[in-house]
Design a protein around this motif. Structure first.
Motif, PDB file in Angstrom:
ATOM      1  N   ALA A   1      -1.237 -10.799  19.553  1.00 54.86           N
ATOM      2  CA  ALA A   1      -2.103  -9.619  19.665  1.00 54.86           C
ATOM      3  C   ALA A   1      -1.429  -8.542  20.516  1.00 54.86           C
ATOM      4  CB  ALA A   1      -3.444 -10.012  20.278  1.00 54.86           C
ATOM      5  N   ALA A   2      -0.854  -8.948  21.633  1.00 55.82           N
ATOM      6  CA  ALA A   2      -0.168  -7.985  22.489  1.00 55.82           C
ATOM      7  C   ALA A   2       1.048  -7.388  21.789  1.00 55.82           C
ATOM      8  CB  ALA A   2       0.254  -8.668  23.790  1.00 55.82           C
ATOM      9  N   ALA A   3       1.758  -8.216  21.048  1.00 59.06           N
ATOM     10  CA  ALA A   3       2.926  -7.729  20.323  1.00 59.06           C
ATOM     11  C   ALA A   3       2.523  -6.696  19.274  1.00 59.06           C
ATOM     12  CB  ALA A   3       3.651  -8.907  19.658  1.00 59.06           C
ATOM     13  N   TRP A   4       1.459  -6.983  18.551  1.00 57.55           N
ATOM     14  CA  TRP A   4       0.978  -6.067  17.505  1.00 57.55           C
ATOM     15  C   TRP A   4       0.652  -4.703  18.106  1.00 57.55           C
ATOM     16  CZ3 TRP A   4      -2.477  -2.817  15.334  1.00 57.55           C
ATOM     17  CH2 TRP A   4      -2.527  -2.723  13.944  1.00 57.55           C
ATOM     18  N   TRP A   5      -0.107  -4.706  19.176  1.00 53.74           N
ATOM     19  CA  TRP A   5      -0.531  -3.433  19.769  1.00 53.74           C
ATOM     20  C   TRP A   5       0.616  -2.704  20.439  1.00 53.74           C
ATOM     21  CZ3 TRP A   5      -4.583  -1.355  17.890  1.00 53.74           C
ATOM     22  CH2 TRP A   5      -5.629  -2.158  17.414  1.00 53.74           C
ATOM     23  N   ALA A   6       1.574  -3.437  20.966  1.00 54.35           N
ATOM     24  CA  ALA A   6       2.734  -2.788  21.579  1.00 54.35           C
ATOM     25  C   ALA A   6       3.512  -1.983  20.543  1.00 54.35           C
ATOM     26  CB  ALA A   6       3.641  -3.831  22.228  1.00 54.35           C
ATOM     27  N   ALA A   7       3.699  -2.564  19.363  1.00 56.85           N
ATOM     28  CA  ALA A   7       4.410  -1.840  18.308  1.00 56.85           C
ATOM     29  C   ALA A   7       3.556  -0.708  17.736  1.00 56.85           C
ATOM     30  CB  ALA A   7       4.804  -2.810  17.199  1.00 56.85           C
ATOM     31  N   ALA A   8       2.272  -0.994  17.510  1.00 51.33           N
ATOM     32  CA  ALA A   8       1.383   0.017  16.932  1.00 51.33           C
ATOM     33  C   ALA A   8       1.267   1.253  17.816  1.00 51.33           C
ATOM     34  CB  ALA A   8       0.007  -0.585  16.685  1.00 51.33           C
ATOM     35  N   SER A   9       1.279   1.056  19.135  1.00 49.74           N
ATOM     36  CA  SER A   9       1.117   2.183  20.045  1.00 49.74           C
ATOM     37  C   SER A   9       2.326   3.111  20.059  1.00 49.74           C
ATOM     38  CB  SER A   9       0.847   1.662  21.462  1.00 49.74           C
ATOM     39  OG  SER A   9       1.988   0.992  21.979  1.00 49.74           O
ATOM     40  N   ARG A  10       3.445   2.639  19.556  1.00 52.55           N
ATOM     41  CA  ARG A  10       4.661   3.455  19.513  1.00 52.55           C
ATOM     42  C   ARG A  10       4.819   4.178  18.176  1.00 52.55           C
ATOM     43  NH1 ARG A  10       8.733   0.970  22.737  1.00 52.55           N
ATOM     44  NH2 ARG A  10      10.213   2.467  21.820  1.00 52.55           N
ATOM     45  N   ALA A  11       4.138   3.686  17.155  1.00 58.01           N
ATOM     46  CA  ALA A  11       4.306   4.237  15.808  1.00 58.01           C
ATOM     47  C   ALA A  11       3.424   5.465  15.585  1.00 58.01           C
ATOM     48  CB  ALA A  11       3.975   3.167  14.773  1.00 58.01           C
ATOM     49  N   ALA A  12       3.846   6.291  14.644  1.00 61.92           N
ATOM     50  CA  ALA A  12       3.031   7.443  14.268  1.00 61.92           C
ATOM     51  C   ALA A  12       1.952   7.053  13.264  1.00 61.92           C
ATOM     52  CB  ALA A  12       3.913   8.537  13.667  1.00 61.92           C
ATOM     53  N   ARG A  13       2.242   6.030  12.481  1.00 60.14           N
ATOM     54  CA  ARG A  13       1.301   5.591  11.444  1.00 60.14           C
ATOM     55  C   ARG A  13       1.462   4.092  11.245  1.00 60.14           C
ATOM     56  NH1 ARG A  13      -1.306   8.642   7.807  1.00 60.14           N
ATOM     57  NH2 ARG A  13       0.047  10.421   8.278  1.00 60.14           N
ATOM     58  N   VAL A  14       0.338   3.384  11.090  1.00 65.62           N
ATOM     59  CA  VAL A  14       0.368   1.938  10.877  1.00 65.62           C
ATOM     60  C   VAL A  14      -0.460   1.590   9.648  1.00 65.62           C
ATOM     61  CG1 VAL A  14      -0.192  -0.325  11.827  1.00 65.62           C
ATOM     62  CG2 VAL A  14       0.652   1.466  13.340  1.00 65.62           C
ATOM     63  N   ARG A  15       0.104   0.752   8.782  1.00 63.20           N
ATOM     64  CA  ARG A  15      -0.605   0.301   7.587  1.00 63.20           C
ATOM     65  C   ARG A  15      -0.639  -1.228   7.565  1.00 63.20           C
ATOM     66  NH1 ARG A  15       2.646   4.610   5.787  1.00 63.20           N
ATOM     67  NH2 ARG A  15       1.505   6.298   4.748  1.00 63.20           N
ATOM     68  N   ILE A  16      -1.702  -1.760   6.973  1.00 63.28           N
ATOM     69  CA  ILE A  16      -1.807  -3.202   6.725  1.00 63.28           C
ATOM     70  C   ILE A  16      -2.075  -3.367   5.229  1.00 63.28           C
ATOM     71  CG2 ILE A  16      -3.006  -5.341   7.272  1.00 63.28           C
ATOM     72  CD1 ILE A  16      -3.921  -4.046   9.880  1.00 63.28           C
ATOM     73  N   LEU A  17      -1.063  -3.749   4.473  1.00 59.94           N
ATOM     74  CA  LEU A  17      -1.191  -3.877   3.022  1.00 59.94           C
ATOM     75  C   LEU A  17      -1.360  -5.325   2.578  1.00 59.94           C
ATOM     76  CD1 LEU A  17       1.553  -1.331   1.852  1.00 59.94           C
ATOM     77  CD2 LEU A  17      -0.854  -0.915   2.437  1.00 59.94           C
ATOM     78  N   SER A  18      -1.013  -6.269   3.429  1.00 64.29           N
ATOM     79  CA  SER A  18      -1.179  -7.704   3.149  1.00 64.29           C
ATOM     80  C   SER A  18      -0.337  -8.193   1.980  1.00 64.29           C
ATOM     81  CB  SER A  18      -2.663  -8.028   2.906  1.00 64.29           C
ATOM     82  OG  SER A  18      -3.436  -7.695   4.038  1.00 64.29           O
ATOM     83  N   THR A  19       0.845  -7.635   1.835  1.00 63.93           N
ATOM     84  CA  THR A  19       1.774  -8.117   0.826  1.00 63.93           C
ATOM     85  C   THR A  19       3.201  -7.827   1.280  1.00 63.93           C
ATOM     86  OG1 THR A  19       2.587  -7.821  -1.447  1.00 63.93           O
ATOM     87  CG2 THR A  19       1.278  -6.021  -0.520  1.00 63.93           C
ATOM     88  N   THR A  20       3.788  -8.770   1.986  1.00 64.19           N
ATOM     89  CA  THR A  20       5.108  -8.602   2.600  1.00 64.19           C
ATOM     90  C   THR A  20       6.165  -8.158   1.606  1.00 64.19           C
ATOM     91  OG1 THR A  20       4.693 -10.202   4.365  1.00 64.19           O
ATOM     92  CG2 THR A  20       6.989  -9.874   3.706  1.00 64.19           C
ATOM     93  N   CYS A  21       6.199  -8.763   0.434  1.00 62.15           N
ATOM     94  CA  CYS A  21       7.261  -8.466  -0.528  1.00 62.15           C
ATOM     95  C   CYS A  21       7.197  -7.021  -1.007  1.00 62.15           C
ATOM     96  CB  CYS A  21       7.174  -9.426  -1.716  1.00 62.15           C
ATOM     97  SG  CYS A  21       7.404 -11.161  -1.260  1.00 62.15           S
TER      98      CYS A  21
END
Length: 290
Positions: free
Chosen positions: A182-202
């Motif tokens: 959870a901390a890792a996710w928010w650390a990266a998200a807070s640095r990005a301009a835009r975050v998406r969750i598409l649920s399909t890695t490939c």
């Protein structure tokens, strides 16, 4: 070969999916055709509840939805006449004593597909004596294709971004019950301009390859299997990007589908390294504070 000729060849080969040259490995093409046809048929024949039903446990140790089983069965059948070993998400390792191995995720984004969300993909990679050489990713809901070979120039180019600040980032969902991820996710998200969750890695890896997004990551949850990352190892690297594991574990051919990675797929090595470091540091800090 012109782009038109390549598209026509693939259309003829797999019934409407264009963009792959005649030189593509026939087993890779056959697998993609089997997945595309079975996915369309399953969506037409069954309702959402039926498609989402758990029917067994897969070789990777996670539940297998009915839609997964339908698509993978069709792919395995399509590969019956091809002398290649197969590593697939639900069935695991099928050894045909060949120097060629096909690592495939017949249906990435199963929950999306079962629910009717049009974000699903087939992805496969050819390995020769353990070395990944060729990949094919198909957006099953649209027929859009990404094909790459490590020895062939590709039209795909990553965005070239080298820093996380201001990046367009895609990630797996945040694991809020686990302090480290959870901390890792928010650390990266807070640095990005835009975050998406598409649920399909490939599919998300393909978007990195063509520069639509700057990076994709699993924020230290160790969710990825080899089938999720194998195609990216060819496609994204050939497009100028990089594929990493947050913890520095090599992403190599391994027939054990219970093995896990926290994959990072990025436009450049610099961005991959920075994103991996930010995720790992945040995870470590949360664990120490817990």
């Amino acid at each position: 070969m012109t782009d038109t000729t390549a598209t026509t060849a693939m259309n003829d080969a797999i019934g409407g999916i264009g963009g792959v040259p005649e030189t593509a490995h026939p087993a890779l093409v056959a697998a993609a055709k089997g997945a595309a046809e079975a996915y369309r048929a399953a969506r037409a024949a069954h309702d959402r509840q039926t498609l989402a039903e758990t029917v067994e446990m897969g070789a990777d140790g996670t539940p297998t939805m009915r839609i997964d089983r339908i698509v993978e069965d069709a792919v395995i059948d399509a590969l019956a006449k091809h002398p290649v070993n197969i590593l697939s998400e639900e069935s695991g390792w099928i050894d045909k004593a060949s120097a060629y191995s096909l690592v495939i995720d017949p249906l990435d984004g199963s929950a999306n597909g079962a629910a009717g969300v049009p974000l699903t993909a087939f992805a496969g990679a050819v390995a020769i004596d353990g070395e990944f050489t060729e990949s094919l990713t198909v957006w099953l809901d649209t027929g859009r294709v990404w094909w790459a070979h490590r020895d062939t120039p590709t039209p795909y180019r990553t965005s070239g971004r080298t820093t996380l600040d201001g990046a367009a980032l895609s990630m797996l969902r945040p694991h809020t019950a686990k302090p480290g991820p959870a901390a890792a996710w928010w650390a990266a998200a807070s640095r990005a301009a835009r975050v998406r969750i598409l649920s399909t890695t490939c599919l998300e890896a393909a978007l990195v390859a063509e520069g639509a997004i700057d990076a994709f990551a699993d924020a230290c949850s160790d969710t990825h299997r080899l089938v999720d990352l194998a195609a990216a190892q060819v496609m994204v690297v050939r497009a100028g990007g990089a594929v990493r594991d947050v913890h520095g574990r090599g992403i190599v051919l391994d027939t054990d589908l219970t093995r896990r990675w926290s994959g990072v797929v990025a436009a450049t090595s610099e961005l991959a390294n920075e994103l991996s470091e930010v995720l790992a540091d945040a995870r470590k800090g949360a664990r120490q504070a817990d």
